[in-house]
Design an enzyme around this catalytic site. Sequence first.
Site, mmCIF file in Angstrom:
data_model
loop_
_atom_site.group_PDB
_atom_site.id
_atom_site.type_symbol
_atom_site.label_atom_id
_atom_site.label_comp_id
_atom_site.label_asym_id
_atom_site.label_seq_id
_atom_site.Cartn_x
_atom_site.Cartn_y
_atom_site.Cartn_z
ATOM 1 C CD GLU A 50 15.522 -30.378 -26.750
ATOM 2 O OE1 GLU A 50 14.767 -29.465 -26.327
ATOM 3 O OE2 GLU A 50 15.721 -30.579 -27.968
ATOM 4 C CG PHE A 112 22.434 -24.883 -38.360
ATOM 5 C CD1 PHE A 112 21.674 -23.771 -37.992
ATOM 6 C CD2 PHE A 112 21.816 -26.120 -38.418
ATOM 7 C CE1 PHE A 112 20.323 -23.900 -37.702
ATOM 8 C CE2 PHE A 112 20.461 -26.256 -38.127
ATOM 9 C CZ PHE A 112 19.716 -25.142 -37.768
ATOM 10 C CD GLN A 113 20.011 -27.143 -34.748
ATOM 11 O OE1 GLN A 113 20.236 -28.322 -34.977
ATOM 12 N NE2 GLN A 113 18.814 -26.688 -34.441
ATOM 13 C CE LYS A 162 24.076 -35.906 -39.320
ATOM 14 N NZ LYS A 162 23.102 -34.987 -39.942
ATOM 15 C CG MET A 477 8.605 -20.234 -1.264
ATOM 16 S SD MET A 477 8.075 -20.516 0.434
ATOM 17 C CE MET A 477 8.175 -22.295 0.541
HETATM 18 C C1 LIG Z 1 12.789 -22.074 -12.641
HETATM 19 C C2 LIG Z 1 12.526 -21.313 -11.390
HETATM 20 N N1 LIG Z 1 12.251 -19.985 -11.447
HETATM 21 C C3 LIG Z 1 11.990 -19.295 -10.317
HETATM 22 C C4 LIG Z 1 12.009 -19.905 -9.101
HETATM 23 C C5 LIG Z 1 11.733 -19.103 -7.840
HETATM 24 N N2 LIG Z 1 10.503 -19.592 -7.164
HETATM 25 C C6 LIG Z 1 10.554 -20.420 -6.108
HETATM 26 S S1 LIG Z 1 9.030 -20.851 -5.559
HETATM 27 C C7 LIG Z 1 8.281 -19.902 -6.740
HETATM 28 C C8 LIG Z 1 6.789 -19.834 -6.817
HETATM 29 C C9 LIG Z 1 6.156 -21.125 -7.140
HETATM 30 O O1 LIG Z 1 4.775 -20.925 -7.311
HETATM 31 P P1 LIG Z 1 3.774 -22.129 -7.458
HETATM 32 O O2 LIG Z 1 4.329 -23.147 -8.379
HETATM 33 O O3 LIG Z 1 2.422 -21.619 -7.771
HETATM 34 O O4 LIG Z 1 3.817 -22.801 -6.014
HETATM 35 P P2 LIG Z 1 3.290 -22.248 -4.612
HETATM 36 O O5 LIG Z 1 4.483 -21.668 -3.918
HETATM 37 O O6 LIG Z 1 2.230 -21.263 -4.868
HETATM 38 O O7 LIG Z 1 2.813 -23.486 -3.932
HETATM 39 C C10 LIG Z 1 9.234 -19.249 -7.525
HETATM 40 C C11 LIG Z 1 8.913 -18.328 -8.608
HETATM 41 C C12 LIG Z 1 12.320 -21.290 -9.088
HETATM 42 N N3 LIG Z 1 12.402 -21.976 -7.944
HETATM 43 N N4 LIG Z 1 12.550 -21.969 -10.228
#
Ligand SMILES: Cc1ncc(C[n+]2csc(CCOP(=O)(O)OP(=O)(O)O)c2C)c(N)n1
Lengths: 578, 145
Positions: A50, A112-113, A162, A477
């Site tokens: 979803e 349920f659900q 439903k 990042m």
């Molecule tokens: C759902 C979610 N969980 C955690 C984060 C925190 N976060 C921001 S950037 C990042 C790393 C992303 O890594 P990647 O997709 O390999 O991209 P890169 O920065 O290496 O280009 C994380 C964990 C987020 N933005 N979204």
Amino acid sequence: MELTGAEIVVRSLADEGVRHVFGYPGGAALHIYDALYKQDRVQHILARHEQGATHAADGYARATGLVGVVLVTSGPGVTNAVTGLATAHMDSIPMVLVAGQVPTHLIGDDAFQEVDTVGVTRPCVKHNFLVKDVADLAVTIKKAFFIASTGRPGPVVIDVPKDVTANSTKYSYPKSVKMRSYAPVRKGNRKQIKRAVELLLNAERPIIYTGGGVIQGGAEKELTKTVQALGYPCTNTLMGLGGFPASDPLFIGMLGMHGTYESNMAMYECDVMLAVGARFDDRVTGDLKKFSPTARIIHVDADPTSIGKNVRVEVPIVGEAKEVLADMNALIPDNGKRSNGEAIEKWWQRIKEWQGLKSLNYDRDSELIKPQFVIEKLFEVTGGDAFITSDVGQHQMWAAQFYHFDQPRRWINSGGLGTMGFGLPAAMGVQIAHPEATVACVTGEASVMMCIQELSTCKQYDLPIKIVNLNNRYMGMVRQWQEFFYDRRYSHSYMDALPDFVHLAESFGHTGICVEKPSEVEDALREMFGRKDQLVFMDFITDQTENVYPMIAAGAGHNEMHLQPLSDGKTPQAREVA
Amino acid sequence: MAALFSARGYNIESLTVAPTEDDTLSRMTIVTVGSDQIIEQITKQLNKLIDVVRVIDLTDGPHIERELLLAKVVAKDRSREEVKRLVDIFRGRIIDVTNTTYIIELTGPGDKLNAFVESLGEIQIMEVVRSGVSGIARGDKALRS
Ligand SMILES: Cc1ncc(C[n+]2csc(CCOP(=O)(O)OP(=O)(O)O)c2C)c(N)n1
């Protein structure tokens, strides 16, 4: 004619003009799925989760300006969709989500659900409805579309038990709805608009700063006219890219945490700021105490709550960007001689000096694939004419910095919520909306894993998306912040045990290609985009140590930017400017 | 409403809600504190809620505030008389009596109720329940017009 609630849901969507619905079935939604089966006006796209369905509808909406539509079942169907709703909400994307619910007599019983859909979704939607009587269904759907698509757009949830989908009533879809408590303002106040134009015409160091409101409000033509008539520098937020053509010399790049040096410095030193459809987000303003200390601010926004929330505004204008800018344009005299001409020339000289620093430079002689280089080549190979979706992280920033958007709705990313996993499903939505268009998803190996199951959806519907995976084997990042602010303690930012993406793509029935040398990048991209009918997953093995520059640390001022270290190896901190 | 206040970190001192003479409308009185800028944001945020028809800041003009207080206090021996005297001074009423307790009813603006509770002094309070403030603007203008 009497129809069941389920038939009313589907007929209403069709009568609203909806052609595509993204969803996933389940018990409480089965009557609706049955009604879908018996018609062919609305096409249903089956996602594999979803979250994927909501992001796909979101990408569809961002690429077209239409309302994205989602259909899910109760309970886990809804909770899985929450991330997608919150993502759309933060970026003001029009969306309607219809959710199945347990029968009315079981609501509150921990059936349920069952989940309290209205309660769970309230903080991440523009509005939500629980429909308890089939007689209210059609008008509620009409209201949902009206609310989702007007004012400051956003997602609206309709929770349909439903039994309501089983009951019958006479069907007629309202042509329009009026709501006494909801009447978005379209036109801006004339007096304020006059004041704004006067302020702008007398500015000495002006800047025009625009955000997603220009894109969502379809105000790009009006904005381009304003900027060009004034001849003032224009900067966009991450969400606003494409609102003003990046190739226009008046464009000075993105602003904010990873914006260009010239944009952020111009924000810092400006005397008059025209902000349009932007909300002074912390990633844009940095430290509010150091934000544009000398600026007199004009703020145009459809949402009164955005105005004056974070910064003091001298000329607030509530209204739709398109309307307000058109009214402003009518008051701006044609490019004759202006009293502030000399000051503006001086201002541009100052900006040119800042541009001379080339803040987006990077090492072009590296033996390793530089991620920026991949995006530059991507821009070249696609002629700047692709829809680019993205995930969250370094790759997102590089895509924003190095792919130059001349048109709105081409740059599709989760700016407000920063949702990893957004890129691939969003690309599906874009491709469904524009079957002939080139759609690329710029992602990272961590982000793409978050909705990787959608490769299966892409197969089922033959969506020839091009996936550009900038694979640095790190949550880049996160690693960058840890390098700068946590003494290089890379706590859990390493992506251990990654899949072989080539085989992964192949196992879903797609093409996978791995690229390891800079010299191969361009040819590989040409090959990828040459394969028009295929989804190609291209895994670029990039330099693991690359960082995104420039950078304003969270909570610093615009004048405190870190720039790319020089080849003398000095740390970015040591090169702090100004 | 309450969710909005907590999500945005606004203080909420009290909130009262009840149906009105128009059965499609309820009326709420919210008491909150904040700088002018915060009050402006709260007003805008409330207006933004789709179901909210109108928001006014009663403190912008002359207005009347009333709150109901019910207090159960220990009333024995000497304190029985004293409590009764205090209730009279504050124009309250004793509405339930046992050998050892009174229940007191008092209406007024919030600060009057505070003053009453304070004046009870040594007298032992078993329970206090307050309704929260209801407010209405003075004069001939109505919220609906
Ligand atoms: C759902 C979610 N969980 C955690 C984060 C925190 N976060 C921001 S950037 C990042 C790393 C992303 O890594 P990647 O997709 O390999 O991209 P890169 O920065 O290496 O280009 C994380 C964990 C987020 N933005 N979204």
